[in-house]
Design an enzyme around this catalytic site. Structure first.
Site, mmCIF file in Angstrom:
data_model
loop_
_atom_site.group_PDB
_atom_site.id
_atom_site.type_symbol
_atom_site.label_atom_id
_atom_site.label_comp_id
_atom_site.label_asym_id
_atom_site.label_seq_id
_atom_site.Cartn_x
_atom_site.Cartn_y
_atom_site.Cartn_z
ATOM 1 N N TYR A 172 0.815 -1.226 0.000
ATOM 2 C CA TYR A 172 0.000 0.000 0.000
ATOM 3 C C TYR A 172 0.846 1.272 0.000
ATOM 4 O O TYR A 172 0.452 2.294 0.527
ATOM 5 C CB TYR A 172 -0.984 0.000 1.186
ATOM 6 N N ARG A 173 2.034 1.173 -0.569
ATOM 7 C CA ARG A 173 2.960 2.311 -0.681
ATOM 8 C C ARG A 173 3.386 2.875 0.675
ATOM 9 O O ARG A 173 3.799 4.025 0.780
ATOM 10 C CB ARG A 173 2.389 3.431 -1.564
#
Ligand SMILES: Cc1cc2nc3c(=O)[nH]c(=O)nc-3n(C[C@H](O)[C@H](O)[C@H](O)COP(=O)(O)O)c2cc1C
Length: 195
Positions: A172-173
């Site tokens: 999710y970065r």
């Protein structure tokens, strides 16, 4: 001190992982230089040595990258290993390696690469590919049966880091990212960064 708090140790550990997992060229890194009007240039080079002094690459001393470095030794490096989802960024000063160090590396290269170093006028305009092949043949003949000496116009630089940043991809970065900056006492100061 833990490996996580020592940038060189951590670099070596990630680099070793990359050598074991990267399909091609784990030593490839981009090298950014800046010319005298502030125009940046970036290109790939190979990392040929790492020690407590810095990060070593070799090149033609007449090339544009060296013309930049001669005017402004501040450079940046970036390594990215797709197989690991990891990136390391380095910023520092380029210092020429000693002639002895360059000689030692040059003799370790394959003969054809040694001849290639003599034959290439790196980044100069070339009228035709045949010119390069002619020069390779000429230098091949010149050094036939002899040890090929290192050309005076070919050597290396050690990038002495002031800053090393580690980046590790996470879901999710929400990546892990932390930077080490060298302080005035010569100690590395670690800072975690938002991704
Ligand atoms: C993976 C890869 C590795 C390279 N390694 C080197 C290197 O170690 N030294 C070098 O001079 N050029 C290397 N090159 C070529 C440079 O990227 C560049 O084309 C050349 O050095 C001329 O750059 P300049 O005109 O900015 O000086 C490499 C290219 C690639 C794609």
């Amino acid at each position: 001190m833990k490996e996580q708090d020592e940038p060189y140790k951590l670099f070596q550990s990630w680099f070793l992982e990359a050598k074991n997992s990267e399909e091609k060229e784990p030593t490839a890194m981009s090298l950014a230089t800046v010319d005298d009007i502030g125009q940046p240039s970036v290109r790939m080079v190979l990392l040929k040595g790492v020690d407590l002094g810095g990060f070593v690459f070799y090149t033609n001393l007449g090339s544009p990258k060296v013309q930049d470095i001669e005017k402004n030794p501040r450079v940046a490096l970036c390594l990215h290993w797709k197989s690991l989802d990891k990136q390391i960024r380095i910023a520092g000063q380029s210092v020429p390696v000693s002639p002895e160090e360059a000689d030692a590396y040059f003799v370790s290269r394959p003969l054809q690469s040694q001849i290639g170093a003599w034959a290439s006028r790196q980044s100069e305009a070339m009228p035709h590919r045949l010119e390069l092949e002619k020069r390779v043949a000429q230098f091949g003949l010149k050094f036939l049966g002899k040890d090929v000496p290192r050309p005076a116009f070919w050597s290396g630089f050690r990038v002495v880091p002031k800053r090393i940043e580690f980046w590790h991809q996470k879901p999710y970065r929400l990546h892990d990212r932390f930077r080490f900056d060298l302080d005035d006492q010569g100690n590395w100061q670690k800072t975690w960064l938002y991704p």
